[in-house]
Write a protein that holds these residues in place. Structure first.
Motif, PDB file in Angstrom:
ATOM      1  N   GLU A  32      61.940  93.334   2.155  1.00 55.65           N
ATOM      2  CA  GLU A  32      60.806  92.777   1.430  1.00 55.65           C
ATOM      3  C   GLU A  32      59.473  93.272   1.973  1.00 55.65           C
ATOM      4  O   GLU A  32      59.304  93.475   3.185  1.00 55.65           O
ATOM      5  N   ARG A  33      58.561  93.454   1.051  1.00 55.07           N
ATOM      6  CA  ARG A  33      57.214  93.904   1.380  1.00 55.07           C
ATOM      7  C   ARG A  33      56.577  92.948   2.382  1.00 55.07           C
ATOM      8  O   ARG A  33      56.758  91.735   2.315  1.00 55.07           O
ATOM      9  N   GLY A  34      55.842  93.520   3.345  1.00 56.84           N
ATOM     10  CA  GLY A  34      55.152  92.713   4.339  1.00 56.84           C
ATOM     11  C   GLY A  34      55.927  92.491   5.621  1.00 56.84           C
ATOM     12  O   GLY A  34      55.401  91.895   6.562  1.00 56.84           O
ATOM     13  N   HIS A  35      57.176  92.997   5.693  1.00 56.30           N
ATOM     14  CA  HIS A  35      58.000  92.798   6.876  1.00 56.30           C
ATOM     15  C   HIS A  35      58.243  94.124   7.601  1.00 56.30           C
ATOM     16  O   HIS A  35      58.115  95.206   7.013  1.00 56.30           O
ATOM     17  N   LEU A  36      58.610  94.018   8.874  1.00 60.41           N
ATOM     18  CA  LEU A  36      58.886  95.184   9.720  1.00 60.41           C
ATOM     19  C   LEU A  36      60.363  95.192  10.065  1.00 60.41           C
ATOM     20  O   LEU A  36      60.886  94.202  10.606  1.00 60.41           O
ATOM     21  N   TYR A  37      61.041  96.302   9.779  1.00 63.99           N
ATOM     22  CA  TYR A  37      62.487  96.410   9.991  1.00 63.99           C
ATOM     23  C   TYR A  37      62.813  97.576  10.918  1.00 63.99           C
ATOM     24  O   TYR A  37      62.256  98.671  10.774  1.00 63.99           O
ATOM     25  N   LEU A  38      63.740  97.339  11.823  1.00 61.55           N
ATOM     26  CA  LEU A  38      64.280  98.390  12.679  1.00 61.55           C
ATOM     27  C   LEU A  38      65.734  98.613  12.294  1.00 61.55           C
ATOM     28  O   LEU A  38      66.531  97.674  12.296  1.00 61.55           O
ATOM     29  N   VAL A  39      66.076  99.856  11.945  1.00 60.34           N
ATOM     30  CA  VAL A  39      67.447 100.220  11.576  1.00 60.34           C
ATOM     31  C   VAL A  39      68.003 101.082  12.704  1.00 60.34           C
ATOM     32  O   VAL A  39      67.574 102.208  12.915  1.00 60.34           O
ATOM     33  N   GLU A  40      68.968 100.536  13.437  1.00 61.47           N
ATOM     34  CA  GLU A  40      69.528 101.216  14.596  1.00 61.47           C
ATOM     35  C   GLU A  40      70.929 101.736  14.281  1.00 61.47           C
ATOM     36  O   GLU A  40      71.719 101.042  13.641  1.00 61.47           O
ATOM     37  N   ALA A  41      71.210 102.944  14.759  1.00 55.24           N
ATOM     38  CA  ALA A  41      72.534 103.534  14.515  1.00 55.24           C
ATOM     39  C   ALA A  41      72.756 104.719  15.422  1.00 55.24           C
ATOM     40  O   ALA A  41      71.805 105.352  15.895  1.00 55.24           O
ATOM     41  N   ALA A  42      74.014 105.028  15.645  1.00 57.40           N
ATOM     42  CA  ALA A  42      74.366 106.249  16.343  1.00 57.40           C
ATOM     43  C   ALA A  42      74.183 107.427  15.391  1.00 57.40           C
ATOM     44  O   ALA A  42      74.113 107.265  14.173  1.00 57.40           O
TER      45      ALA A  42
END
Length: 214
Positions: A32-42
């Motif tokens: 959603e707009r306005g949020h900060l996301y971290l996508v972690e993966a190998a």
């Protein structure tokens, strides 16, 4: 654009897997707009693939990727062009800069699509990212870390609802990573936009609302 929704999305390359231990693939996910996301993966888990699905460069998946409840598979090329120009910006892992152009020219050429930033504002970014002396240097002669900072400025030189940063700090020291994070956070808050950062380890120091495993 306020929401990106993944519903049971499985990349074709993972189609043979009965179950993927992921917060994104084969599940329901709302960004959603306005949020900060971290996508972690190998490495090899599909970070760049994930970004390509959001930007419409690839459609080799089952399931549904929706923008505000509209299935993106039905978008025409012109619709995607507008989305990439005004709603979704991507900092590519491979940067995709023009090596024969100067650092400033690489940012200006993107900004001319919407005239979103003034040249003094762009030059202020160069100063904050310790690149003032590289304004008129050809990008092809700069280090990879310097090129990463130029690529960030180019990604920010447009309006956006969602900013995707694909492994943005792989060649940066902590000071420059913090400077990048500060500029990103300011711009995201100004536009009330979401930021999605992918990482295989070191990541931008941002106050993430959610961390996701790919």
């Amino acid at each position: 654009m306020n929401k990106i929704f993944f519903q049971n999305v499985t990349p074709d390359v993972f189609a043979a897997a009965a179950h993927l231990d992921s917060d994104i693939w084969q599940t329901s996910l709302s960004l959603e707009r306005g949020h900060l996301y971290l996508v972690e993966a190998a490495s090899g888990k599909g970070k760049s693939t994930f970004c390509s699905y959001i930007t419409g460069y690839r459609h080799d998946y089952t399931g549904t990727v929706s923008f505000d409840d509209e299935d993106t598979r039905h978008f025409a090329a012109a619709r995607w062009d507008d989305i990439r120009r005004r709603h979704v910006s991507l900092l590519y892992q491979e940067l995709r800069l023009f090596p024969e152009l100067t650092a400033l020219e690489n940012v200006i050429i993107k900004n001319r699509l919407t005239n979103y930033k003034t040249e003094p504002e762009i030059k202020e970014w160069f100063d904050r990212l310790s690149l003032t002396d590289k304004l008129h240097a050809r990008v092809g002669r700069m280090s990879f870390g310097q090129q990463q900072r130029v690529a960030l400025m180019r990604a920010l030189a447009q309006p956006f609802d969602f900013l995707l940063c694909d492994e943005p700090v792989s060649h940066l020291d902590d000071e420059n990573a913090a400077a990048m994070a500060g500029i990103i956070l300011e711009e995201a808050r100004r536009q009330q936009a979401a930021v999605i950062v992918t990482s295989i380890g070191k990541h931008l120091p941002l106050p993430y609302d959610q961390a996701l495993r790919l």
